[in-house]
Scaffold this active site. Structure first.
Site, PDB file in Angstrom:
ATOM      1  N   ASP A 151       0.827  -1.216  -0.045  1.00 52.33           N
ATOM      2  CA  ASP A 151      -0.019  -0.060  -0.085  1.00 52.33           C
ATOM      3  C   ASP A 151       0.808   1.175  -0.105  1.00 52.33           C
ATOM      4  O   ASP A 151       0.100   2.339   0.205  1.00 52.33           O
ATOM      5  CB  ASP A 151      -0.705   0.067   1.184  1.00 52.33           C
ATOM      6  N   ASP A 174      -6.630  -4.001  -6.325  1.00 50.51           N
ATOM      7  CA  ASP A 174      -6.320  -2.458  -5.832  1.00 50.51           C
ATOM      8  C   ASP A 174      -4.835  -2.159  -6.026  1.00 50.51           C
ATOM      9  O   ASP A 174      -4.537  -1.003  -6.192  1.00 50.51           O
ATOM     10  CB  ASP A 174      -6.452  -2.599  -4.242  1.00 50.51           C
TER      11      ASP A 174
HETATM   12  N1  GLY Z   1      -7.493  -1.316  -0.851  1.00 51.20           N
HETATM   13  C1  GLY Z   1      -8.393  -1.632   0.117  1.00 51.20           C
HETATM   14  C2  GLY Z   1      -9.789  -1.305  -0.340  1.00 51.20           C
HETATM   15  O1  GLY Z   1     -10.053  -0.546  -1.468  1.00 51.20           O
HETATM   16  O2  GLY Z   1     -10.809  -1.493   0.558  1.00 51.20           O
END
Ligand code: GLY
Length: 392
Positions: free
Chosen positions: A114, A172
Site C-alpha cells: 500500500d 487494488d
Molecule cells: N484497498 C482496499 C480497499 O479498497 O478497501
C-alpha cells in the site's frame, strides 16, 4: 439603418453575458462542492492536528484516526494538497505539510503493497506542488522499499503478508503502480518501470473475466508462477463484481496508459468502463451499490468511494478517446450527484469528512454506509480534473 446597428450592438453586448451567467449557474454545484470540501478539511485539520494521525472514517459516532501503518493514512493529506491546489488557500498548504509528515515512516514498511496509496497521495502531491527535495527523498526511499515486494518469477508485487495465500495479488494493487512510475521516471530507474508494466500485464491476463469484470484476489504459486486460486476478500462472493474493485481496475489501466501509451491498457480501461457504465444494476445516478451482485439491490448500501474513483478515472479516460463524450458525461453525472445534499456533508457534520455513504468492508460488517478518507480524496481529485478539463 440606425435601428439595425443598435440591435447588433445589443446582441453583441448581451449574448456573452447570457452565456456567462448560464455557465456560472451550471457550475454552482462545483463551487459549492469545493467550498464545502475546503471547510470540512480545515475543520478536520483543526481538530486532529495534535494527534499525529490522519482521519480514516467516522463510525459509531467516532472519528477513527490512523498512523502510517494503515493503508488509508495518505488520503487525508492528499486531499489537503488537492484542495489547496483548487483554492490557493495557504492554510490548507500548512495543514497538508503537517499531516503529510505524519506518514513519513511508511517509507520503511516492507510488509505491505500500500505504499503507493500512502506515500504517493501524500508525498507525491506534496512534491508535485512544492518541488521540495525533502519530499522527493521520502518518495524515493518508499518506492525502493515497495520494490522489495516485487517477485521476478511471478512478475508482480505481492499485496498482503497476512492470510493463507502463497502470493496474493489484489486488483487494488494496480493503483500502487503510479507510485513506481512516478519515482521510476524521476530517478531513471528502469527496473521500477519494468516492474510496473509487468505487474499490469499479468493482472490483465489473470484478474479479468470474460465479461471484463475482475476478481479481487488472485493467489500465485511462487515456484511455477501459476494461478492457485481466485477469490474475493471484500466483495459479496468469489464470482461477484465488488464495486470498488472494478473502480480500481478502471483507474489502474487508465493511469498505466498515461505512462506507457500501450494500446492494451487503453483497451482494458475502455472494457472496464463499459462493464461499469452499461451494468443493469448501476443506478441512474451512477453511484454503485457496494457490489454489483449484492443480493438485495436496490436495498443495499451504496459505495460513494467507488463512484469517486470512477469519476476521476473517467475524466482522465475521456482525454484519451477524443470524440467520445460518454466518459466525460458519466463523470459529470457522478460528480453532480456526489455534490448533492444526499452525498455531500454539511460543514461540521459527518466527522468532518466530505462525502457520506461509502462502504469499506461489507463482509467484515465494517464501515458500511460511512464516510471514508479515500472517497474524499478521489472526489476532490475529480473536482480538480473536471475544472481543468472545462478550463474554468
Ligand atoms: N484497498 C482496499 C480497499 O479498497 O478497501
Amino acid at each position: 439603418m440606425h435601428r439595425y446597428y443598435v440591435l447588433v450592438w445589443v446582441v453583441w453586448i448581451l449574448v456573452p453575458f447570457g452565456a456567462h451567467s448560464k455557465n456560472k449557474a451550471s457550475d454552482k454545484w462545483l463551487d459549492n462542492a469545493i467550498q464545502r470540501s475546503e471547510k470540512q478539511l480545515l475543520l478536520a485539520a483543526e481538530n486532529f492536528k495534535d494527534s499525529g494521525k490522519n482521519p480514516r472514517t467516522f463510525e459509531h459516532g467516532k472519528v477513527e484516526l490512523v498512523t502510517e501503518r494503515d493503508w488509508t493514512s495518505g488520503f487525508f493529506p492528499g486531499s489537503l494538497w488537492y484542495v489547496y491546489e483548487l483554492t490557493g488557500n495557504t492554510s490548507l498548504k500548512t495543514e497538508a505539510a503537517r499531516f503529510t509528515s505524519f506518514v513519513e515512516n511508511a517509507k520503511f514498511r516492507t510488509n505491505t503493497h500500500d505504499l503507493g496509496f500512502i506515500l504517493n497521495c501524500s508525498y507525491g502531491n506534496a512534491y508535485r506542488l512544492t518541488a521540495n527535495e525533502a519530499y522527493k527523498e521520502v518518495m524515493i526511499t518508499g518506492a525502493n522499499t515497495l520494490m522489495k515486494r516485487y517477485n521476478p518469477k511471478v512478475g508482480m508485487i505481492r499485496s498482503w503478508d497476512f492470510g493463507k495465500w502463497q502470493f496474493p495479488v489484489i486488483i487494488d494493487n494496480m493503483l500502487n503502480l503510479e507510485y513506481l512510475y512516478v519515482v521510476g521516471k524521476m530517478t531513471g530507474n528502469q527496473q521500477m518501470l519494468d516492474a510496473a508494466v509487468s505487474h499490469a500485464d499479468k493482472t490483465l491476463v489473470n484478474h479479468f473475466r470474460a465479461d471484463n469484470s475482475c476478481v479481487h484476489v488472485v493467489d500465485f504459486d511462487t515456484i511455477t508462477a501459476k494461478v492457485i486460486l481466485k477469490q474475493t476478500h471484500q466483495g459479496y462472493s468469489d464470482e461477484s463484481s465488488w464495486a470498488r474493485g472494478q473502480a480500481w481496475a478502471l483507474y489502474g489501466y487508465t493511469m498505466m496508459y498515461r505512462f506507457t501509451q500501450k494500446p492494451a491498457y487503453l483497451a482494458q480501461a475502455e472494457k472496464v468502463a463499459a462493464f461499469i457504465l452499461n451494468h443493469p444494476r448501476l443506478p441512474k445516478d451512477k453511484i454503485p451499490y457496494w457490489d454489483f451482485d449484492a443480493p438485495n439491490i436496490p436495498n443495499e448500501p451504496r459505495d460513494a468511494s467507488a463512484a469517486a474513483v470512477n469519476a476521476s478515472a473517467l475524466l482522465e479516460l475521456s482525454t484519451y478517446v477524443p470524440g467520445n463524450k460518454t466518459y466525460f458525461r458519466a463523470a459529470e453525472t457522478i460528480l453532480k450527484n456526489l455534490s448533492s445534499d444526499k452525498y455531500l456533508a454539511e460543514a461540521g457534520e459527518n466527522g468532518f469528512f466530505i462525502l457520506k455513504h461509502s462502504t469499506g468492508n461489507w463482509p467484515k460488517n465494517s464501515e458500511i454506509d460511512t464516510p471514508l478518507s479515500y472517497a474524499d480524496y478521489y472526489f476532490v481529485e475529480s473536482l480538480l480534473r473536471y475544472k481543468q478539463l472545462k478550463n474554468i
